[in-house]
Design a protein around this motif. Sequence first.
Motif, PDB file in Angstrom:
ATOM      1  N   SER A  72      -6.272   5.116  -3.605  1.00  0.00           N
ATOM      2  CA  SER A  72      -6.738   4.205  -4.653  1.00  0.00           C
ATOM      3  C   SER A  72      -6.013   4.363  -5.978  1.00  0.00           C
ATOM      4  O   SER A  72      -6.189   3.545  -6.867  1.00  0.00           O
ATOM      5  CB  SER A  72      -8.235   4.429  -4.889  1.00  0.00           C
ATOM      6  N   ALA A  96     -14.631   7.285   7.528  1.00  0.00           N
ATOM      7  CA  ALA A  96     -14.739   5.849   7.239  1.00  0.00           C
ATOM      8  C   ALA A  96     -15.942   5.545   6.353  1.00  0.00           C
ATOM      9  O   ALA A  96     -15.860   4.688   5.461  1.00  0.00           O
ATOM     10  CB  ALA A  96     -14.829   5.051   8.531  1.00  0.00           C
ATOM     11  N   ALA A  97     -17.054   6.233   6.563  1.00  0.00           N
ATOM     12  CA  ALA A  97     -18.246   6.013   5.739  1.00  0.00           C
ATOM     13  C   ALA A  97     -17.991   6.457   4.303  1.00  0.00           C
ATOM     14  O   ALA A  97     -18.389   5.772   3.354  1.00  0.00           O
ATOM     15  CB  ALA A  97     -19.445   6.751   6.324  1.00  0.00           C
ATOM     16  N   HIS A  99     -15.071   6.593   2.851  1.00  0.00           N
ATOM     17  CA  HIS A  99     -14.082   5.658   2.305  1.00  0.00           C
ATOM     18  C   HIS A  99     -14.767   4.371   1.853  1.00  0.00           C
ATOM     19  O   HIS A  99     -14.512   3.875   0.746  1.00  0.00           O
ATOM     20  CB  HIS A  99     -13.014   5.366   3.360  1.00  0.00           C
ATOM     21  N   ASP A 100     -15.631   3.812   2.686  1.00  0.00           N
ATOM     22  CA  ASP A 100     -16.345   2.581   2.331  1.00  0.00           C
ATOM     23  C   ASP A 100     -17.220   2.788   1.100  1.00  0.00           C
ATOM     24  O   ASP A 100     -17.269   1.933   0.207  1.00  0.00           O
ATOM     25  CB  ASP A 100     -17.208   2.097   3.497  1.00  0.00           C
ATOM     26  N   GLU A 101     -17.916   3.920   1.048  1.00  0.00           N
ATOM     27  CA  GLU A 101     -18.803   4.191  -0.077  1.00  0.00           C
ATOM     28  C   GLU A 101     -18.022   4.301  -1.385  1.00  0.00           C
ATOM     29  O   GLU A 101     -18.419   3.739  -2.409  1.00  0.00           O
ATOM     30  CB  GLU A 101     -19.571   5.486   0.184  1.00  0.00           C
ATOM     31  N   ASP A 103     -15.021   3.048  -1.979  1.00  0.00           N
ATOM     32  CA  ASP A 103     -14.466   1.723  -2.296  1.00  0.00           C
ATOM     33  C   ASP A 103     -15.489   0.873  -3.040  1.00  0.00           C
ATOM     34  O   ASP A 103     -15.161   0.203  -4.024  1.00  0.00           O
ATOM     35  CB  ASP A 103     -14.028   0.993  -1.026  1.00  0.00           C
ATOM     36  N   ARG A 104     -16.732   0.892  -2.572  1.00  0.00           N
ATOM     37  CA  ARG A 104     -17.800   0.129  -3.248  1.00  0.00           C
ATOM     38  C   ARG A 104     -18.045   0.675  -4.657  1.00  0.00           C
ATOM     39  O   ARG A 104     -18.213  -0.090  -5.607  1.00  0.00           O
ATOM     40  CB  ARG A 104     -19.092   0.180  -2.433  1.00  0.00           C
ATOM     41  N   ASP A 117     -11.377  -8.199   1.445  1.00  0.00           N
ATOM     42  CA  ASP A 117     -12.208  -8.090   2.652  1.00  0.00           C
ATOM     43  C   ASP A 117     -13.430  -7.229   2.335  1.00  0.00           C
ATOM     44  O   ASP A 117     -13.572  -6.138   2.846  1.00  0.00           O
ATOM     45  CB  ASP A 117     -11.411  -7.507   3.824  1.00  0.00           C
ATOM     46  N   ARG A 119     -16.229  -4.991   2.002  1.00  0.00           N
ATOM     47  CA  ARG A 119     -16.807  -4.197   3.090  1.00  0.00           C
ATOM     48  C   ARG A 119     -18.289  -4.156   2.978  1.00  0.00           C
ATOM     49  O   ARG A 119     -18.980  -3.845   2.237  1.00  0.00           O
ATOM     50  CB  ARG A 119     -16.235  -2.803   3.084  1.00  0.00           C
TER      51      ARG A 119
END
Length: 119
Positions: A72, A96-97, A99-101, A103-104, A117, A119
């Motif tokens: 990032s 992955a969890a 990373h998604d958290e 990112d948000r 996209d 998530r």
Amino acid sequence: MLERGSRITSGDDYRGVVRRGSRFVGEHTVTYVRMNPKGGQPRFGFIVAKTVGNAVTRNLVRRRLKAICHDSVDSAARGSDVVIRALPSAATAPFAALHDELDRAFAKRGVTPIPTDAR
């Protein structure tokens, strides 16, 4: 790995971000963001306490968080200081969890633009 200029290294900087930054609470992390008045490139810091697990587990969690932030750093807003505190559930969370958290959290706090996209 994050370059030295992309890391928060002093205790005063950590305290400033945690005390005066905006906070995003997720399932596995708490993310604090504060804009650095001096500007410069985005900097990241990590807090992984003993409650997360033993030394091996803590280092694994820290390496995962660093890898996510390394992805990032190029798209992050200039002058942003980010401190990520790992919660005990981060030890068993899939990459992955995490990373998604993050990112948000980054998108919500204005560190990175909202991904196309969502998530």
